[in-house]
Scaffold this motif. Structure first.
Motif, PDB file in Angstrom:
ATOM      1  N   PHE A 116     -60.674 -33.150 -52.665  1.00  0.00           N
ATOM      2  CA  PHE A 116     -61.462 -32.942 -53.888  1.00  0.00           C
ATOM      3  C   PHE A 116     -62.867 -32.460 -53.537  1.00  0.00           C
ATOM      4  O   PHE A 116     -63.358 -31.481 -54.110  1.00  0.00           O
ATOM      5  N   LEU A 117     -63.530 -33.163 -52.620  1.00  0.00           N
ATOM      6  CA  LEU A 117     -64.899 -32.802 -52.250  1.00  0.00           C
ATOM      7  C   LEU A 117     -64.973 -31.389 -51.681  1.00  0.00           C
ATOM      8  O   LEU A 117     -65.908 -30.636 -51.978  1.00  0.00           O
ATOM      9  N   ARG A 119     -62.973 -28.787 -52.271  1.00  0.00           N
ATOM     10  CA  ARG A 119     -62.809 -27.775 -53.315  1.00  0.00           C
ATOM     11  C   ARG A 119     -64.061 -27.681 -54.192  1.00  0.00           C
ATOM     12  O   ARG A 119     -64.497 -26.587 -54.540  1.00  0.00           O
ATOM     13  N   TRP A 120     -64.632 -28.829 -54.554  1.00  0.00           N
ATOM     14  CA  TRP A 120     -65.847 -28.819 -55.373  1.00  0.00           C
ATOM     15  C   TRP A 120     -67.002 -28.161 -54.616  1.00  0.00           C
ATOM     16  O   TRP A 120     -67.766 -27.396 -55.195  1.00  0.00           O
ATOM     17  N   GLY A 123     -67.031 -24.526 -54.699  1.00  0.00           N
ATOM     18  CA  GLY A 123     -67.390 -23.947 -55.988  1.00  0.00           C
ATOM     19  C   GLY A 123     -66.276 -23.142 -56.626  1.00  0.00           C
ATOM     20  O   GLY A 123     -66.510 -22.352 -57.533  1.00  0.00           O
ATOM     21  N   PRO A 125     -62.672 -23.083 -58.778  1.00  0.00           N
ATOM     22  CA  PRO A 125     -61.886 -23.954 -59.662  1.00  0.00           C
ATOM     23  C   PRO A 125     -60.544 -24.286 -59.021  1.00  0.00           C
ATOM     24  O   PRO A 125     -60.044 -23.542 -58.190  1.00  0.00           O
ATOM     25  N   ASP A 133     -57.183 -27.445 -65.495  1.00  0.00           N
ATOM     26  CA  ASP A 133     -58.217 -27.323 -64.469  1.00  0.00           C
ATOM     27  C   ASP A 133     -58.776 -28.690 -64.139  1.00  0.00           C
ATOM     28  O   ASP A 133     -58.870 -29.560 -65.014  1.00  0.00           O
ATOM     29  N   PRO A 135     -62.209 -30.219 -63.353  1.00  0.00           N
ATOM     30  CA  PRO A 135     -63.607 -29.776 -63.448  1.00  0.00           C
ATOM     31  C   PRO A 135     -64.402 -30.138 -62.188  1.00  0.00           C
ATOM     32  O   PRO A 135     -64.101 -31.117 -61.507  1.00  0.00           O
ATOM     33  N   ALA A 136     -65.411 -29.325 -61.925  1.00  0.00           N
ATOM     34  CA  ALA A 136     -66.285 -29.571 -60.771  1.00  0.00           C
ATOM     35  C   ALA A 136     -67.136 -30.804 -61.020  1.00  0.00           C
ATOM     36  O   ALA A 136     -67.595 -31.052 -62.138  1.00  0.00           O
ATOM     37  N   ALA A 137     -67.364 -31.573 -59.972  1.00  0.00           N
ATOM     38  CA  ALA A 137     -68.168 -32.787 -60.079  1.00  0.00           C
ATOM     39  C   ALA A 137     -69.618 -32.545 -59.672  1.00  0.00           C
ATOM     40  O   ALA A 137     -70.490 -33.346 -59.991  1.00  0.00           O
ATOM     41  N   PRO A 140     -71.781 -26.127 -56.194  1.00  0.00           N
ATOM     42  CA  PRO A 140     -71.262 -25.679 -54.901  1.00  0.00           C
ATOM     43  C   PRO A 140     -72.313 -25.800 -53.794  1.00  0.00           C
ATOM     44  O   PRO A 140     -73.501 -25.641 -54.032  1.00  0.00           O
TER      45      PRO A 140
END
Length: 188
Positions: A116-117, A119-120, A123, A125, A133, A135-137, A140
């Motif tokens: 998860f980290l 991919r976030w 930056g 999706p 989707d 969502p970003a936490a 980027p």
């Protein structure tokens, strides 16, 4: 005299004694299949054209999200309903097996978080099989993405090596020691 919980002593209806319940077995093999598939996808996309690589990465992300759900379900099942069997071995073998199982759970949880980290931090999706989707936490950060990506790769290799040792130990018990350890986790 101590009274053991029913999950420790009696097999549920339809379950042979000395075997894990069907749900535990299914979650174990689903986890194993997902881990191997995720690893092979990640290791293989460097050998394919860019359009196929993107599809492989998308599949990797979706299967990683599925692994997250399976891992949560597995931990919840193990903590509440899963059948507990007495240790198959004693002494150092038992301690090594227990340490390996705990390490695998910890590494799988760490890998999910790192995924998860990563991919976030990239930056980009990510989706679950195109259905929704995630969502970003946070914003980027490509330097952070490089660091997390390296950790994600390192943990993946550690999981594969430890899982390989786990499988080798199960096969040793089955073919050399013939003690029924592997049969406890085999379906059917």
């Amino acid at each position: 005299m101590t009274i053991q919980p029913a999950a420790m002593t009696a097999a549920p209806t339809g379950q042979p004694a000395g075997r894990y319940d069907r749900t535990t077995i299914a979650l174990h093999w689903l986890t194993a299949g997902l881990v191997v598939t995720l690893f092979l996808l990640a290791e293989g996309w460097g050998f394919v054209p860019r359009d196929i690589r993107k599809a492989g990465q998308s599949l990797h992300i979706s299967l990683g999200l599925l692994l997250t759900v399976v891992l949560i379900a597995r931990l919840a099942w193990r903590g509440t309903q899963g059948r507990r069997l007495p240790p198959a071995t004693g002494g150092l073998q038992h301690l090594a097996a227990k340490a390996a199982h705990h390490a695998l759970y910890l590494l799988l949880a760490a890998q999910v978080v790192l995924g998860f980290l990563f991919r976030w931090a990239q930056g980009e999706p990510f989706q679950f099989f195109g259905l929704f989707d995630v969502p970003a936490a946070f914003a980027p950060d490509h330097d952070l993405a490089d660091t997390i990506g390296g950790l994600h790769d390192y943990v993946a290799w550690t999981i594969i090596i430890l899982a390989g040792l786990h499988a080798a130990a199960a096969l040793l018990h089955h073919y050399a020691l013939r003690d029924g350890v592997l049969r406890r986790m085999l379906p059917g």
